[in-house]
Design a protein around this motif. Sequence first.
Motif, short mmCIF file in Angstrom:
data_model
loop_
_atom_site.label_atom_id
_atom_site.label_comp_id
_atom_site.label_asym_id
_atom_site.label_seq_id
_atom_site.Cartn_x
_atom_site.Cartn_y
_atom_site.Cartn_z
N ARG B 40 13.33 -5.53 -68.80
CA ARG B 40 11.97 -5.97 -69.03
C ARG B 40 11.23 -5.02 -69.97
O ARG B 40 10.37 -5.43 -70.74
CB ARG B 40 11.23 -6.06 -67.67
CG ARG B 40 9.74 -6.42 -67.74
CD ARG B 40 9.50 -7.88 -68.03
NE ARG B 40 10.19 -8.76 -67.12
CZ ARG B 40 9.71 -9.18 -65.94
NH1 ARG B 40 8.52 -8.82 -65.54
NH2 ARG B 40 10.42 -9.98 -65.17
N ILE B 41 11.57 -3.73 -69.90
CA ILE B 41 10.84 -2.73 -70.70
C ILE B 41 10.99 -2.97 -72.20
O ILE B 41 9.99 -3.13 -72.90
CB ILE B 41 11.27 -1.29 -70.31
CG1 ILE B 41 10.76 -0.97 -68.90
CG2 ILE B 41 10.75 -0.27 -71.31
CD1 ILE B 41 11.25 0.34 -68.33
N HIS B 92 -2.38 -1.55 -71.66
CA HIS B 92 -3.34 -1.41 -70.56
C HIS B 92 -4.70 -2.02 -70.94
O HIS B 92 -5.36 -2.64 -70.09
CB HIS B 92 -3.47 0.05 -70.16
CG HIS B 92 -2.29 0.55 -69.39
ND1 HIS B 92 -2.21 1.79 -68.83
CD2 HIS B 92 -1.11 -0.07 -69.08
CE1 HIS B 92 -1.05 1.94 -68.20
NE2 HIS B 92 -0.37 0.83 -68.35
N VAL B 95 -4.79 -5.69 -70.34
CA VAL B 95 -4.96 -6.02 -68.92
C VAL B 95 -6.43 -5.87 -68.53
O VAL B 95 -7.02 -6.75 -67.90
CB VAL B 95 -4.09 -5.09 -68.03
CG1 VAL B 95 -4.44 -5.27 -66.57
CG2 VAL B 95 -2.61 -5.38 -68.26
N VAL B 96 -7.02 -4.74 -68.93
CA VAL B 96 -8.40 -4.45 -68.55
C VAL B 96 -9.37 -5.47 -69.16
O VAL B 96 -10.29 -5.94 -68.49
CB VAL B 96 -8.77 -3.01 -68.99
CG1 VAL B 96 -10.25 -2.76 -68.90
CG2 VAL B 96 -8.00 -2.00 -68.13
N LYS B 115 1.29 -6.99 -64.06
CA LYS B 115 2.16 -5.96 -63.48
C LYS B 115 3.06 -5.34 -64.54
O LYS B 115 3.19 -4.13 -64.65
CB LYS B 115 3.06 -6.57 -62.40
CG LYS B 115 2.33 -7.23 -61.30
CD LYS B 115 3.29 -7.93 -60.33
CE LYS B 115 2.45 -8.75 -59.35
NZ LYS B 115 3.12 -8.96 -58.08
N VAL B 118 1.09 -3.15 -66.97
CA VAL B 118 0.70 -1.86 -66.39
C VAL B 118 1.90 -0.92 -66.35
O VAL B 118 1.85 0.22 -66.82
CB VAL B 118 0.10 -2.03 -64.97
CG1 VAL B 118 -0.07 -0.68 -64.28
CG2 VAL B 118 -1.24 -2.75 -65.05
N LEU B 119 3.02 -1.41 -65.81
CA LEU B 119 4.17 -0.53 -65.58
C LEU B 119 4.91 -0.18 -66.87
O LEU B 119 5.36 0.96 -67.04
CB LEU B 119 5.12 -1.16 -64.56
CG LEU B 119 4.50 -1.35 -63.16
CD1 LEU B 119 5.47 -2.07 -62.24
CD2 LEU B 119 4.08 -0.01 -62.55
N VAL B 120 5.04 -1.13 -67.79
CA VAL B 120 5.68 -0.81 -69.06
C VAL B 120 4.79 0.16 -69.85
O VAL B 120 5.28 1.08 -70.51
CB VAL B 120 6.01 -2.08 -69.88
CG1 VAL B 120 6.52 -1.72 -71.26
CG2 VAL B 120 7.04 -2.93 -69.15
N ASP B 122 2.94 2.46 -68.48
CA ASP B 122 3.23 3.76 -67.86
C ASP B 122 4.54 4.34 -68.39
O ASP B 122 4.65 5.54 -68.64
CB ASP B 122 3.33 3.61 -66.33
CG ASP B 122 1.97 3.37 -65.69
OD1 ASP B 122 0.96 3.50 -66.39
OD2 ASP B 122 1.94 3.07 -64.49
#
Lengths: 333, 333
Positions: B40-41, B92, B95-96, B115, B118-120, B122
């Motif tokens: 997914r990354i 990010h 998303v925001v 999700k 956010v995680l990718v 990070d």
Amino acid sequence: MGLDHAVTKPHEQLAAHLAGEMEAVNALIRDRMASRHAPRIPEVTAHLVDAGGKRLRPMLTLASADLCGYDGAYHVHLAATVEFIHTATLLHDDVVDESQQRRGRPTANLLWDNKSSVLVGDYLFARAFQLMVEPGNLRVLDILSNAAAVIAEGEVLQLSAARDLRTDEDIYLQVVRGKTAALFSAATQVGGVISGAPEPQITALYDYGDALGIAFQIVDDLLDYQGDTKATGKNVGDDFRERKLTLPVIKAIAQANDDERAFWKRTIEKGDQREGDLDHALTLLNAHGALDATRQEALAWTDKAKTAMQALPDHPVRRMLIDLADYVVERIS
Amino acid sequence: MGLDHAVTKPHEQLAAHLAGEMEAVNALIRDRMASRHAPRIPEVTAHLVDAGGKRLRPMLTLASADLCGYDGAYHVHLAATVEFIHTATLLHDDVVDESQQRRGRPTANLLWDNKSSVLVGDYLFARAFQLMVEPGNLRVLDILSNAAAVIAEGEVLQLSAARDLRTDEDIYLQVVRGKTAALFSAATQVGGVISGAPEPQITALYDYGDALGIAFQIVDDLLDYQGDTKATGKNVGDDFRERKLTLPVIKAIAQANDDERAFWKRTIEKGDQREGDLDHALTLLNAHGALDATRQEALAWTDKAKTAMQALPDHPVRRMLIDLADYVVERIS
């Protein structure tokens, strides 16, 4: 400490032994979570930091440094770094999982909003990196930035693996390393590195943290199917209802016949759950000895953690860390 | 290059001049955005990276190193670091802001989910930190980790400041430094630091990036009220409709009478917008000369950027960077 007679749990023994240094860590955390410009940042962070938690990860760094005879001041920076990374991941996790509660309080995403949780998490990550640069030790930077990458990678992997019946024990282990063990092992390893400990001790500290973190997570996943709600604060079956493929289920699926496979496919992959499904899941887990096998695995990782400690010098902290490994599996023994 | 006659825009001149190094940056980005475990990354990252964008920030790092006579290979790592930080913040931000489009494509949060974004994001932050550690230069680490903190702090500040009529030009500037200028100035500064440039040159590179970034953002905010949709790809009034307190509005509010204050309070703070409000807002912005004053401010920052370049050695890249500063304000001149 005057309190020694009342101190029974290993993490409390560690906290008592490291009380002065933990105070320095807490002061540094409070100082660095401030923001001159954006008051939302300390509000959100304080909500999480003040709620407590055991501060296990920063204690592991302090304990490792102590065990290796470190007499500088930078272990405090590294312990605070580790706690900041942990807090940042909690903030982002709660957004990703749409969680409502954390440490007995409403989550930040519920009290403020997802935006604040995402951005304050980013701020704490950045603050963590600022803190870890200060000791000026490149190997420490390498270890902690690698840990941050493994954590994020594990979280992304979990997104796709959690409800996929092809998830096997190898993938589970990668996810667990990301979720839990990578920060534990980085926390212990940097304590050794900053102390200039001999290479075999540094490796042993890494192994200890890695094995402790894995045992910790396996116990968590096991208790979700056989815990006592009163003792754990978790409801039996939460992971099942949230369709998480954890070790007990992975082990049961590995031995499933066609009917059982269809059951797991319907309940976990498709999320079509009905009355009585949790009971049937528990029956299958027991029938295949999946809970017992999971328990054995947790105990084996605990043994690995304790064995690693043999490479470290004889020291009161070594005893506490060995006890800590036993304590992690105490609830399932 | 054989293409020089066709190259007119300064960022294209820079791209042509730095083509070989930019290729190395792109190869490094592709290499480091891979993930052995979580496909997914690279999917999410490639979606954003392949969409292009001008790669302005990594070019600033390469250009600064070039200008200071750097002949090593680590400017490529730092340029890739800067682009990773930028890409992570875009993920990010979307998303925001609940954005739907980025670089002419649907956003990652729309194609996958919040999700994953956010995680990718990070993961890319963590990869950025891994990359920046590799050159082994502590000052570079200090600059880039500080920039990451300023970026996140600016974003959080914007959350509370964007719809608050008390937001003044100082707060606006802090937000803009976080949103844009902090990464521009870090990008140019680390190019000088890695080259071992004299201190006044490093300061000048910082000043150039800072001023360029601020001018860039002010122009963006100005065009939102007076742009040509065809040329900018933005609709006039988007910021007004999204209730963002940008510099033109801040300047108009500073001179508002009671009626006008009530208008801004209703439309921006309360979000109660009606037919004809945008036209009225434009009338007020013109009546108080707010658009002109904003334009003057962008030009002043451009001048500051160009003046800073005087401290750098005479070099073709210096000319391109000066032209780049002019180009940023060309659309409003």
